[in-house]
Design a protein around this motif. Structure first.
Motif, mmCIF file in Angstrom:
data_model
loop_
_atom_site.group_PDB
_atom_site.id
_atom_site.type_symbol
_atom_site.label_atom_id
_atom_site.label_comp_id
_atom_site.label_asym_id
_atom_site.label_seq_id
_atom_site.Cartn_x
_atom_site.Cartn_y
_atom_site.Cartn_z
ATOM 1 N N ARG A 172 0.831 -1.214 0.000
ATOM 2 C CA ARG A 172 0.000 0.000 0.000
ATOM 3 C C ARG A 172 0.858 1.253 0.000
ATOM 4 O O ARG A 172 0.681 2.144 -0.832
ATOM 5 N N GLU A 173 1.764 1.326 0.964
ATOM 6 C CA GLU A 173 2.622 2.511 1.043
ATOM 7 C C GLU A 173 3.485 2.644 -0.197
ATOM 8 O O GLU A 173 3.608 3.729 -0.753
ATOM 9 N N ASP A 174 4.077 1.537 -0.627
ATOM 10 C CA ASP A 174 4.929 1.579 -1.819
ATOM 11 C C ASP A 174 4.155 2.096 -3.024
ATOM 12 O O ASP A 174 4.602 2.992 -3.739
ATOM 13 N N ARG A 175 2.981 1.535 -3.235
ATOM 14 C CA ARG A 175 2.177 1.879 -4.407
ATOM 15 C C ARG A 175 1.732 3.341 -4.383
ATOM 16 O O ARG A 175 1.879 4.067 -5.352
ATOM 17 N N TYR A 176 1.185 3.778 -3.265
ATOM 18 C CA TYR A 176 0.627 5.131 -3.226
ATOM 19 C C TYR A 176 1.704 6.203 -3.094
ATOM 20 O O TYR A 176 1.510 7.320 -3.570
ATOM 21 N N ASN A 177 2.843 5.864 -2.517
ATOM 22 C CA ASN A 177 3.976 6.803 -2.561
ATOM 23 C C ASN A 177 4.449 6.989 -4.002
ATOM 24 O O ASN A 177 4.778 8.093 -4.423
ATOM 25 N N GLU A 178 4.468 5.886 -4.738
ATOM 26 C CA GLU A 178 4.890 5.947 -6.147
ATOM 27 C C GLU A 178 3.869 6.739 -6.979
ATOM 28 O O GLU A 178 4.248 7.543 -7.833
ATOM 29 N N ILE A 179 2.590 6.536 -6.724
ATOM 30 C CA ILE A 179 1.562 7.302 -7.449
ATOM 31 C C ILE A 179 1.700 8.784 -7.130
ATOM 32 O O ILE A 179 1.629 9.631 -8.023
ATOM 33 N N GLU A 180 1.938 9.110 -5.859
ATOM 34 C CA GLU A 180 2.118 10.517 -5.487
ATOM 35 C C GLU A 180 3.350 11.100 -6.179
ATOM 36 O O GLU A 180 3.331 12.234 -6.654
ATOM 37 N N ARG A 181 4.422 10.333 -6.260
ATOM 38 C CA ARG A 181 5.631 10.805 -6.943
ATOM 39 C C ARG A 181 5.344 11.083 -8.419
ATOM 40 O O ARG A 181 5.757 12.104 -8.967
ATOM 41 N N ILE A 182 4.594 10.195 -9.065
ATOM 42 C CA ILE A 182 4.276 10.349 -10.489
ATOM 43 C C ILE A 182 3.354 11.549 -10.725
ATOM 44 O O ILE A 182 3.588 12.352 -11.626
ATOM 45 N N LEU A 183 2.327 11.680 -9.908
ATOM 46 C CA LEU A 183 1.330 12.728 -10.122
ATOM 47 C C LEU A 183 1.772 14.096 -9.623
ATOM 48 O O LEU A 183 1.313 15.120 -10.141
#
Length: 139
Positions: free
Chosen positions: A78-89
């Motif tokens: 969860r943290e990995d995925r949503y941190n990565e989405i935040e980085r991308i967006l």
């Protein structure tokens, strides 16, 4: 004695793999429950951002590839995925993403709450079963 130990070990192994698959199913739902083309259009994402999101969504195509990464900490996805989405967006678009798709809440917290709700519901069903069983014995 050996048979009992083997049975206990197998039970533990299957119990763990079941829990792991629950986490993996949450991971898959985090991808399949959202129309990522709509996200890209709604947030006016660049081609690069859209490609990065698509790549992120394709990172673990099956349980085995996901499990190799998260075998020790299955809830870390969860943290990995949503941190990565935040980085991308970027922060601003990520905030809009959360507002549109997670009612403004942190997606990690949403999945953690869902996980805990599942546990409560399972416990609640067990209590109902026990109560019904006790009622039958009293009649």
């Amino acid at each position: 004695m050996k048979k009992i130990l083997i049975a206990l070990m197998l039970t533990g192994t299957f119990g763990l793999s079941f829990a792991q698959s629950d986490y993996y199913n949450d991971y898959r739902r985090s991808i399949s429950d959202i129309n990522w083309q709509s996200v890209a259009a709604d947030l006016l994402l660049s081609v690069s951002q859209t490609n990065q999101l698509n790549s992120l969504n394709d990172r673990y195509r099956d349980y085995d590839s996901w499990n190799r990464t998260y075998v020790s900490h299955p809830d870390r996805w969860r943290e990995d995925r949503y941190n990565e989405i935040e980085r991308i967006l970027g922060r601003e678009k990520y905030t809009k993403f959360k507002k549109n798709y997670y009612k403004g809440q942190n997606p990690v917290a949403v999945y953690n709450r869902n996980k805990n709700n599942d546990k409560k519901n399972k416990g609640h069903k067990n209590k109902e079963y026990k109560m019904n069983r006790e009622k039958r014995h009293h009649h």
